[in-house]
Design an enzyme around this catalytic site. Structure first.
Site, mmCIF file in Angstrom:
data_model
loop_
_atom_site.group_PDB
_atom_site.id
_atom_site.type_symbol
_atom_site.label_atom_id
_atom_site.label_comp_id
_atom_site.label_asym_id
_atom_site.label_seq_id
_atom_site.Cartn_x
_atom_site.Cartn_y
_atom_site.Cartn_z
ATOM 1 N N GLY A 163 46.284 61.989 22.245
ATOM 2 C CA GLY A 163 45.103 62.765 22.615
ATOM 3 C C GLY A 163 45.477 63.939 23.503
ATOM 4 N NE ARG A 415 34.137 77.069 42.310
ATOM 5 C CZ ARG A 415 33.517 77.075 41.141
ATOM 6 N NH1 ARG A 415 34.205 77.235 40.020
ATOM 7 N NH2 ARG A 415 32.203 76.946 41.082
ATOM 8 C CG HIS A 449 38.663 75.477 37.250
ATOM 9 N ND1 HIS A 449 38.812 74.113 37.327
ATOM 10 C CD2 HIS A 449 39.013 75.821 35.994
ATOM 11 C CE1 HIS A 449 39.230 73.654 36.162
ATOM 12 N NE2 HIS A 449 39.365 74.667 35.338
ATOM 13 C CD GLU A 470 41.464 74.611 32.052
ATOM 14 O OE1 GLU A 470 40.626 74.168 32.869
ATOM 15 O OE2 GLU A 470 41.779 74.009 31.013
ATOM 16 C CE1 TYR A 473 37.626 74.947 32.245
ATOM 17 C CE2 TYR A 473 36.443 72.866 32.421
ATOM 18 C CZ TYR A 473 37.597 73.554 32.128
ATOM 19 O OH TYR A 473 38.696 72.862 31.720
#
Length: 573
Positions: A163, A415, A449, A470, A473
């Site tokens: 996965g 974050r 983030h 990243e 979001y």
């Protein structure tokens, strides 16, 4: 069972002429407390105790329990140490080969339906493993270091079922067999030896690794440096006879391979009597008194609330955490401040922002720090920062590096995008890491983030080997991330004043799930100067939730569609 350590004498304090009584000296050494479990080969039912802790910690992502599992030198048969959250396992020898487990140290993702992307905050260190089926499974995400390990077999970095996985970090380790990352999106391996490396997804970076694959980015996406420019391994606890000591490995330049492969590692050793053994609940005033007295700090597993900064002011001070010891600043203070001195070693702890905004969480050197630390730099290793997740937290800038020559060796500054206290303003944190010092080196930089820049680099001659990011979001709309005339804040921003900088193997991903129409002009932003160089950059749109127009500045193709295919730049400028 908890370790009982030999008593140590009190440090000697200088006398002073005063009518007031001198404060009682704090003792060095002592007991490691109930959440450090020390095993020897004769300890009964080791597997039962390991299973008990794993059952408690397997899915306790934002729990409060912390554990360190320490194994005295010797051979242990038939063990499978499954590691959950906030659990560290380590051998107590001077070399990994002093402590052999005929069995496995396992991280898998059954608790999260086979998805390993949240297997954070756990570690393995200083052990030799002979895996039962020939391959040990270590399916981790961020903040899960694998240090000073000898795997006498292969290493599988994917969960059962292959996965999703998003890790990871290996240093000073030897894997005799093949390392298989399989579904791992990215990985950084430093100063190690591998028997082979199989597969790559987006960003596999190696520096100083014997047996590493050659440089082939972007297909396959291997970034390979023959040596690591500067490294100094993390301090570690070990047993010398019946006495606990802390080993401080020496600095290496242009390092390659492990520090321990040719016998005793090089460095210095400190007795535990030179450490104040802090216990959960110890306040900042006591920690500062111990530091002022000349002691180092050993933070035993647990949570420490501080109402003022922990002040590290003496050169060569060691602050070492066990079992993810966690510092929470109260009332908006900075959790820790380090003076502009030589050779401080910060290692193995988590700073968790409090609900009142802190201007900063960790400061290495004060504003304007200018001393030369080339011969004896400060190191920040396995020091992790979290804003939100365990509850509301806020910080304007999480980590500020002002001291020259600092080495950041594996950090995850996060974050939170899930858990409690999460929202665009609820866990507001504008900047992840800001580097003002010159000649700062980052090896293994994970920063994610933040509301604005994740990394902002203002110092000269900075270098980064491996970066994973990243973007936030939860940006509500394009306007929320508009940076003047630029769409979106870069993940990694080099100040316009900088003339020299270099980076290798840097990736930024976006997943704007609140407003998938958000566009980023680029993942990386830097002045167009001959001394500012990047190698092997990529940006990825995860499932088409937001897009990048370019990779760096106005260079590199835009991402598009929902196919999650990286856009790459091999060399810039």
């Amino acid at each position: 069972m908890a370790a009982a350590l030999p008593a140590a004498g009190l440090p000697v304090l200088s006398s002073r002429a005063s009518a007031a009584p001198a404060a009682a000296a704090l003792p060095g050494g002592g007991d490691l407390g109930p959440n450090v479990l020390v095993f020897d080969p004769a300890t009964p039912n080791i597997q039962g105790k390991l299973d008990e802790i794993f059952k408690q910690q397997e899915s306790a992502q934002f729990g409060t329990a912390r554990y360190a599992l320490l194994f005295k030198p010797g051979t242990y048969n038939g063990l499978n140490a499954q590691l959950g959250f906030y659990t560290s396992i380590a051998g107590l020898g001077l070399s990994p080969d002093d402590t052999t487990i005929n069995g496995d140290v396992t991280v898998d993702a059954g608790w999260f339906n086979g998805n390993a992307t949240q297997n954070f905050w756990r570690s393995a260190e200083n052990l030799a493993l002979i895996p039962v089926n020939g391959t040990n499974r270590w399916a981790v995400a961020q903040a899960a270091p694998f240090r000073r390990m000898h795997v006498k077999g292969g290493l599988n970095l994917a969960p059962d079922g292959y996965g999703w996985a998003s890790g990871g970090y290996i240093a000073d380790s030897r894997i005799d067999g093949t390392v298989g990352p399989y579904s791992q999106q990215q990985w950084y391996t430093r100063d190690s030896s591998v028997g082979g490396w199989h597969n790559a997804v987006w960003n596999m970076v190696f520096s100083g690794v014997e047996g590493a694959p050659g440089q082939t980015f972007p297909d396959p996406p291997y970034t390979t440096l023959d040596t690591t420019p500067i490294s100094r391994e993390k301090p570690f606890l070990y047993l010398a006879g019946g006495d606990y000591r802390v080993f401080l490995p020496e600095k290496r330049v242009n390092a390659r391979g492990t520090t321990w492969g040719n016998g005793t590692p090089r460095g210095e050793s400190l007795p535990l009597s030179q450490f104040y053994l802090a216990k959960p609940g110890t306040d900042a005033a006591t920690l500062n008194a111990a530091l002022a007295q000349g002691l180092n700090l050993l933070l035993t597993p647990g949570i420490y609330h501080v109402d003022r900064p922990i002040e590290v002011q003496r050169a060569n001070t060691v602050v070492l955490g066990l079992g993810y010891a966690t510092i929470v600043p109260d009332n908006g203070v900075t959790a820790m401040k380090v003076a502009d001195v030589d050779g401080v070693r910060l290692a193995g702890f988590l700073i968790d922002a409090g609900p009142v905004n802190s201007a900063t969480l960790l400061e290495v050197g004060p504003d304007g720090a200018s001393a030369d630390h080339a011969a004896n730099p400060t190191t920040v290793q396995d020091v992790f920062v979290r804003i939100g997740g365990a509850g509301p937290g806020k910080a304007t800038t999480s980590m500020v590096i002002n001291s020259n020559h600092t080495i950041i060796d594996h950090t995850w500054v996060w974050r939170a995008d899930h858990g409690d206290g999460v929202g665009w303003e609820t866990n507001r944190a504008d900047y992840g890491i800001r580097v003002n010092g010159a000649d700062v080196l980052a090896t293994g930089l994970f920063v994610e983030h933040f509301n604005k820049y994740d990394v902002e680099w203002r110092g000269e001659r900075g270098r980064t080997v491996f970066f994973q990011n990243e973007k936030a979001y939860d940006a509500p709309n394009q306007a929320a991330v508009q940076n003047g005339n630029t769409k979106g804040f870069a993940a990694y921003k080099i100040a316009d004043t900088v003339t020299t900088h270099e980076g290798w193997g840097l990736g930024s991903y976006c997943y704007y799930n609140v407003d998938p129409t958000i566009r980023q002009d680029h993942g990386f932003e830097a002045p167009h100067k001959p001394g500012v160089k990047f190698h092997d950059l990529l940006v990825v749109s995860l499932g088409g939730k937001g897009q990048y127009e370019h990779v760096i500045n106005d260079v590199g193709a835009a991402t598009s569609g929902t196919s999650t295919v990286p856009s790459t730049v091999v060399s810039y400028p």
